[in-house]
Design a protein around this motif. Structure first.
Motif, PDB file in Angstrom:
ATOM      1  N   TYR A 171     -52.241  37.509  39.576  1.00  0.00           N
ATOM      2  CA  TYR A 171     -53.348  37.456  38.635  1.00  0.00           C
ATOM      3  C   TYR A 171     -53.058  38.303  37.397  1.00  0.00           C
ATOM      4  CZ  TYR A 171     -56.444  35.379  42.200  1.00  0.00           C
ATOM      5  OH  TYR A 171     -57.021  34.560  43.121  1.00  0.00           O
ATOM      6  N   GLY A 172     -52.260  39.334  37.585  1.00  0.00           N
ATOM      7  CA  GLY A 172     -52.098  40.313  36.524  1.00  0.00           C
ATOM      8  C   GLY A 172     -53.250  41.306  36.561  1.00  0.00           C
ATOM      9  N   SER A 173     -53.100  42.404  35.873  1.00  0.00           N
ATOM     10  CA  SER A 173     -54.121  43.450  35.856  1.00  0.00           C
ATOM     11  C   SER A 173     -53.949  44.281  34.592  1.00  0.00           C
ATOM     12  CB  SER A 173     -53.977  44.348  37.090  1.00  0.00           C
ATOM     13  OG  SER A 173     -52.744  45.071  37.033  1.00  0.00           O
ATOM     14  N   ALA A 174     -54.836  45.266  34.421  1.00  0.00           N
ATOM     15  CA  ALA A 174     -54.697  46.174  33.279  1.00  0.00           C
ATOM     16  C   ALA A 174     -53.417  46.995  33.383  1.00  0.00           C
ATOM     17  CB  ALA A 174     -55.905  47.094  33.191  1.00  0.00           C
ATOM     18  N   TYR A 175     -52.890  47.174  34.593  1.00  0.00           N
ATOM     19  CA  TYR A 175     -51.641  47.909  34.778  1.00  0.00           C
ATOM     20  C   TYR A 175     -50.414  47.013  34.629  1.00  0.00           C
ATOM     21  CZ  TYR A 175     -54.111  52.011  36.644  1.00  0.00           C
ATOM     22  OH  TYR A 175     -54.907  53.121  36.798  1.00  0.00           O
ATOM     23  N   ASN A 176     -50.531  45.753  35.019  1.00  0.00           N
ATOM     24  CA  ASN A 176     -49.420  44.793  34.954  1.00  0.00           C
ATOM     25  C   ASN A 176     -49.911  43.465  34.397  1.00  0.00           C
ATOM     26  OD1 ASN A 176     -48.634  46.430  37.805  1.00  0.00           O
ATOM     27  ND2 ASN A 176     -46.967  46.123  36.361  1.00  0.00           N
ATOM     28  N   PRO A 177     -50.252  43.427  33.106  1.00  0.00           N
ATOM     29  CA  PRO A 177     -50.718  42.168  32.526  1.00  0.00           C
ATOM     30  C   PRO A 177     -49.566  41.201  32.274  1.00  0.00           C
ATOM     31  CG  PRO A 177     -50.598  43.849  30.836  1.00  0.00           C
ATOM     32  CD  PRO A 177     -50.244  44.525  32.134  1.00  0.00           C
ATOM     33  N   HIS A 178     -49.919  39.946  32.126  1.00  0.00           N
ATOM     34  CA  HIS A 178     -48.938  38.924  31.761  1.00  0.00           C
ATOM     35  C   HIS A 178     -48.690  38.965  30.249  1.00  0.00           C
ATOM     36  CE1 HIS A 178     -48.646  36.734  35.572  1.00  0.00           C
ATOM     37  NE2 HIS A 178     -49.940  36.911  35.710  1.00  0.00           N
ATOM     38  N   LEU A 179     -47.448  38.719  29.855  1.00  0.00           N
ATOM     39  CA  LEU A 179     -47.098  38.589  28.443  1.00  0.00           C
ATOM     40  C   LEU A 179     -46.747  37.136  28.171  1.00  0.00           C
ATOM     41  CD1 LEU A 179     -46.416  39.782  25.641  1.00  0.00           C
ATOM     42  CD2 LEU A 179     -44.090  40.183  26.489  1.00  0.00           C
ATOM     43  N   ILE A 180     -47.450  36.518  27.216  1.00  0.00           N
ATOM     44  CA  ILE A 180     -47.148  35.156  26.815  1.00  0.00           C
ATOM     45  C   ILE A 180     -47.024  35.104  25.296  1.00  0.00           C
ATOM     46  CG2 ILE A 180     -48.373  34.191  28.795  1.00  0.00           C
ATOM     47  CD1 ILE A 180     -50.644  33.393  26.882  1.00  0.00           C
ATOM     48  N   LEU A 197     -52.526  39.346  28.735  1.00  0.00           N
ATOM     49  CA  LEU A 197     -53.716  38.884  29.448  1.00  0.00           C
ATOM     50  C   LEU A 197     -53.608  39.101  30.948  1.00  0.00           C
ATOM     51  CD1 LEU A 197     -52.799  36.010  30.897  1.00  0.00           C
ATOM     52  CD2 LEU A 197     -53.070  35.123  28.596  1.00  0.00           C
ATOM     53  N   PHE A 198     -54.730  38.951  31.626  1.00  0.00           N
ATOM     54  CA  PHE A 198     -54.786  38.919  33.083  1.00  0.00           C
ATOM     55  C   PHE A 198     -55.878  37.940  33.490  1.00  0.00           C
ATOM     56  CE2 PHE A 198     -57.729  42.203  31.769  1.00  0.00           C
ATOM     57  CZ  PHE A 198     -58.846  42.001  32.580  1.00  0.00           C
ATOM     58  N   TYR A 199     -55.853  37.514  34.755  1.00  0.00           N
ATOM     59  CA  TYR A 199     -56.818  36.537  35.261  1.00  0.00           C
ATOM     60  C   TYR A 199     -57.923  37.253  36.013  1.00  0.00           C
ATOM     61  CZ  TYR A 199     -58.689  32.454  37.706  1.00  0.00           C
ATOM     62  OH  TYR A 199     -59.501  31.460  38.197  1.00  0.00           O
ATOM     63  N   ASP A 200     -59.167  36.996  35.617  1.00  0.00           N
ATOM     64  CA  ASP A 200     -60.328  37.559  36.293  1.00  0.00           C
ATOM     65  C   ASP A 200     -60.870  36.507  37.257  1.00  0.00           C
ATOM     66  OD1 ASP A 200     -62.746  38.580  37.113  1.00  0.00           O
ATOM     67  OD2 ASP A 200     -63.403  39.205  35.128  1.00  0.00           O
ATOM     68  N   SER A 201     -60.667  36.709  38.547  1.00  0.00           N
ATOM     69  CA  SER A 201     -61.055  35.706  39.539  1.00  0.00           C
ATOM     70  C   SER A 201     -62.566  35.577  39.674  1.00  0.00           C
ATOM     71  CB  SER A 201     -60.446  36.057  40.901  1.00  0.00           C
ATOM     72  OG  SER A 201     -60.886  37.330  41.341  1.00  0.00           O
ATOM     73  N   PHE A 202     -63.322  36.606  39.259  1.00  0.00           N
ATOM     74  CA  PHE A 202     -64.781  36.549  39.366  1.00  0.00           C
ATOM     75  C   PHE A 202     -65.373  35.627  38.307  1.00  0.00           C
ATOM     76  CE2 PHE A 202     -63.640  40.666  41.224  1.00  0.00           C
ATOM     77  CZ  PHE A 202     -64.266  40.554  42.463  1.00  0.00           C
ATOM     78  N   THR A 203     -64.801  35.636  37.121  1.00  0.00           N
ATOM     79  CA  THR A 203     -65.299  34.772  36.044  1.00  0.00           C
ATOM     80  C   THR A 203     -64.416  33.557  35.825  1.00  0.00           C
ATOM     81  OG1 THR A 203     -64.062  36.032  34.383  1.00  0.00           O
ATOM     82  CG2 THR A 203     -66.314  36.754  34.870  1.00  0.00           C
ATOM     83  N   SER A 204     -63.258  33.525  36.520  1.00  0.00           N
ATOM     84  CA  SER A 204     -62.270  32.435  36.349  1.00  0.00           C
ATOM     85  C   SER A 204     -61.807  32.322  34.905  1.00  0.00           C
ATOM     86  CB  SER A 204     -62.846  31.095  36.823  1.00  0.00           C
ATOM     87  OG  SER A 204     -63.171  31.149  38.190  1.00  0.00           O
ATOM     88  N   LEU A 205     -61.626  33.480  34.262  1.00  0.00           N
ATOM     89  CA  LEU A 205     -61.175  33.516  32.879  1.00  0.00           C
ATOM     90  C   LEU A 205     -59.831  34.228  32.769  1.00  0.00           C
ATOM     91  CD1 LEU A 205     -64.430  34.478  30.923  1.00  0.00           C
ATOM     92  CD2 LEU A 205     -63.306  32.241  30.967  1.00  0.00           C
ATOM     93  N   PHE A 206     -58.990  33.738  31.858  1.00  0.00           N
ATOM     94  CA  PHE A 206     -57.778  34.449  31.467  1.00  0.00           C
ATOM     95  C   PHE A 206     -58.164  35.376  30.318  1.00  0.00           C
ATOM     96  CE2 PHE A 206     -56.166  30.607  33.462  1.00  0.00           C
ATOM     97  CZ  PHE A 206     -55.132  31.097  34.248  1.00  0.00           C
ATOM     98  N   GLY A 237     -39.782  38.273  32.330  1.00  0.00           N
ATOM     99  CA  GLY A 237     -39.902  39.715  32.172  1.00  0.00           C
ATOM    100  C   GLY A 237     -41.315  40.145  32.529  1.00  0.00           C
ATOM    101  N   TRP A 238     -41.561  41.437  32.598  1.00  0.00           N
ATOM    102  CA  TRP A 238     -42.888  41.893  33.005  1.00  0.00           C
ATOM    103  C   TRP A 238     -43.233  43.225  32.371  1.00  0.00           C
ATOM    104  CZ3 TRP A 238     -42.619  46.213  36.482  1.00  0.00           C
ATOM    105  CH2 TRP A 238     -41.342  46.435  37.027  1.00  0.00           C
ATOM    106  N   LEU A 239     -44.546  43.422  32.199  1.00  0.00           N
ATOM    107  CA  LEU A 239     -45.091  44.637  31.599  1.00  0.00           C
ATOM    108  C   LEU A 239     -45.583  45.592  32.681  1.00  0.00           C
ATOM    109  CD1 LEU A 239     -47.193  43.116  28.665  1.00  0.00           C
ATOM    110  CD2 LEU A 239     -45.197  44.603  28.395  1.00  0.00           C
ATOM    111  N   GLN A 240     -45.304  46.861  32.500  1.00  0.00           N
ATOM    112  CA  GLN A 240     -45.755  47.895  33.424  1.00  0.00           C
ATOM    113  C   GLN A 240     -46.349  49.050  32.629  1.00  0.00           C
ATOM    114  OE1 GLN A 240     -45.517  48.489  37.150  1.00  0.00           O
ATOM    115  NE2 GLN A 240     -47.041  49.869  36.247  1.00  0.00           N
TER     116      GLN A 240
END
Length: 616
Positions: A308-317, A380-389, A412-415
């Motif tokens: 899903y990604g998170s504030a600690y490990n968001p996705h980079l696009i 970005l990250f995915y919020d499963s509660f709102t189903s939003l990226f 690659g990935w963000l940390q």
């Protein structure tokens, strides 16, 4: 002494003593009265082939952001620092002209060029007179200074000055420019310091000079020590800011994988922007494309093998405007509520007088078609509660909700390096004048955000950091790629982050002396710093207030306002990246004896960046 690697030896063990004269005959590659230092390579053309300067390793380090080298060989190891356009250990090899691979921009990829904003300001509503020059750095690192530019210059004047540089270093008709105007305030800075007054602001892009170029500079001393740009203030408050706008040039595209059949739009929000216009099929495709976000596939979820990604490990696009794409004929670029155009347009033009044919009555002068708009990064990250990226930055600021985008992803990935470390450019404890100058600087101050760790000041360097201690999840070394973002947007809102984030490189991570003579705990948090290769395009502020604890009554907690976190970008390891800006544009071979490209069949130009069916 025993077990000493560098104990005193006759002729330093690098030569033979002439007993008759008591002088050393040094072996090849060494010099000095005692053969105590390595010598720089030389040939018939001289030391460093006459195309470089011989320096000690300590001097070379100091030239690089004042880095410090204090090991045993700091004055005995020497090397050549080559002039621009030359390379090799002895600077004997020529470097060929750089260009962008003409095959790269197929399949919706677009080239990212260096793009900077600079603004000249005063703290009071005063008059500014005189002129300045711009300093441009080419792909070889050589600096080129323009002729004088008036404080009242237009885009046409700035463009002409840059394109007039000798040797066609900037090709004609390649500089793109937008002039925002003068005598208005910078809202971000004003919220911290009160009003400042912008006397001219330009955004310029170098479409004919691909690559990750050094940031431009301004010279206001064209007459020795006397400033040629000045005000009518009793005490001048004149200054300037320069920063990239999230569209830096690049040699390598690290976010290069197209997510096929996925088109997204942008939706704005008070706290987050988000990706929208995804049907169920496209959502599944996007999840598969995003894949892992934290460097470990063991915690991936669902059949799409993704995080899903998170504030600690968001996705980079990366998003690329698809308005002009044949597959998105229902997408429009909205300039006003009543104006829709079937291709992207931009304020960055080669002339300020340009009028788009057929739309001039609606848009007026100063708009240009932008058929191949550069892509921009989205975190970005995915919020499963709102189903939003959910997006941590603000790209919806510049686009209509109907504008569609292609999506590119990376392996690659963000940390986040340490969520307990705050990074900021503006310490709010400083005076008003002290706050303005560093607002868009490349120096980040670090401090501690928590009362859980004593004797921790926010430092992030790998030398003193142990992963898992003091909240550290990663660490920083020189040349690491990083992003700087406020991760706590749920509290502060995403307005504290830029519209488009930059991908920076760490130039220096270090402990410095405090910027004030006050050595009280209040100023201890100004000692730990990170220097980046570009100035920041956002302002991250840190509020006053601290608590005392630990040894020597050192501070261990600060309350903060809009301080940021540093995210380390771990590069792809599967060869998915592509270096598209290179010597001879990847479409020819460089003759290192002449610096001339030998282009492959079907390609031409002095850097092989042009396809031509007649070129054999």
């Amino acid at each position: 002494l025993t077990n000493s690697a560098h104990y005193y030896s006759e002729c330093s063990n690098a030569g033979i003593c002439d007993r008759a004269s008591g002088t050393c005959d040094c072996f090849e590659g060494y010099e000095g009265s005692a053969c105590q230092r390595a010598s720089c390579p030389s040939n018939s053309d001289g030391i460093c082939s006459g195309h470089g300067v011989c320096k000690t390793i300590r001097e070379i380090a100091a030239d690089d952001e004042d880095n410090v080298y204090r090991l045993w060989d700091m004055d005995s190891s020497l090397g050549c620092v080559c002039d621009g356009g030359y390379s090799g250990a002895d600077c004997s090899e020529r470097v060929c002209k750089y260009g962008a691979d003409p095959l790269y921009s197929n399949n919706h990829q677009t080239i990212r060029y260096s793009n900077y904003t600079y603004q000249i300001y005063t703290e009071s509503n005063s008059n500014v007179y005189g002129n300045y020059s711009l300093v441009f750095y080419d792909a070889f690192g050589e600096d080129w200074q323009t002729e004088a530019i008036s404080i009242h210059a237009t885009c046409n004047d700035v463009t002409a000055a840059l394109e007039a540089l000798p040797n066609s270093v900037i090709p004609n008709n390649s500089v793109l420019c937008y002039n925002k105007g003068s005598l208005y305030t910078d809202d971000e800075i004003s919220s911290l310091t009160g009003s400042i007054f912008i006397h001219n602001r330009f955004t310029i892009a170098f479409s004919g000079n691909p690559g990750r170029l050094e940031q431009i500079d301004i010279n206001i001393y064209l007459d020795g020590n006397r400033p040629t740009l000045y005000t009518d203030e009793t005490t001048s408050t004149l200054g300037y800011h320069i920063y990239p706008n999230g569209f830096q040039g690049e040699y390598t595209d690290y976010v290069s994988t197209l997510c096929e059949d996925v088109y997204v739009t942008l939706s704005s929000g008070t706290t987050y922007d988000s990706l929208t216009a995804l049907n169920d099929y496209q959502t599944k495709l996007l999840k598969k494309c995003l894949g892992d976000s934290d460097g470990s596939s063991s915690n991936n979820v669902e059949v799409y093998n993704w995080d899903y990604g998170s504030a600690y490990n968001p996705h980079l696009i990366k998003l690329v405007d698809a308005t002009g794409d044949n597959y998105t004929t229902l997408s429009f670029y909205e300039i006003t509520d009543s104006t829709q155009i079937g291709y992207p347009v931009t304020r960055l033009c080669s002339t300020s007088n340009n009028v788009i044919q057929g739309y001039g009555s609606l848009l007026g002068a100063g708009w240009c078609p932008n058929y191949k708009p550069a892509g921009f990064y989205v975190v970005l990250f995915y919020d499963s509660f709102t189903s939003l990226f959910k997006i941590l930055t603000r790209p919806s600021h510049d686009y209509a909700t109907t504008t569609k985008f292609h999506v590119f992803t990376t392996t690659g990935w963000l940390q986040i390096v340490n969520p307990q470390s705050a990074a900021f450019t503006v310490p709010l404890a400083l005076s008003t004048t002290q706050k303005i100058d560093p607002s868009h600087s490349n120096i980040l101050y670090l401090t501690n955000l928590t009362n859980s760790y004593f004797e921790f000041y926010g430092q992030l360097d790998c030398l003193s950091t142990t992963i898992g201690v003091n909240g550290a999840l990663d660490c920083l070394n020189k040349n690491d790629f990083v992003m700087v973002l406020n991760s706590n947007v749920s509290l502060n809102g995403h307005a504290s982050n830029p519209i488009y984030p930059n991908l920076y490189q760490v130039a220096k991570v270090y402990k410095d002396e405090p910027i004030t003579s006050d050595t009280s705990p209040t100023n201890k948090y100004l000692e730990y710093k990170v220097t980046l290769d570009y100035n920041l395009n956002a302002i991250y502020a840190f509020a006053t207030g601290y608590q005392i604890g630990g040894l020597d009554s050192k501070p261990y907690k600060y309350e903060y306002s809009t301080a940021a976190s540093i995210y380390k970008f771990h590069l792809p390891t599967d060869n998915s990246e592509y270096t598209y800006t290179a010597q001879c544009s990847n479409r020819g071979l460089c003759d290192k004896s002449t610096g001339v490209c030998d282009c492959f069949n079907g390609f031409t130009n002095d850097n092989c960046d042009r396809q031509n069916a007649l070129a054999i």
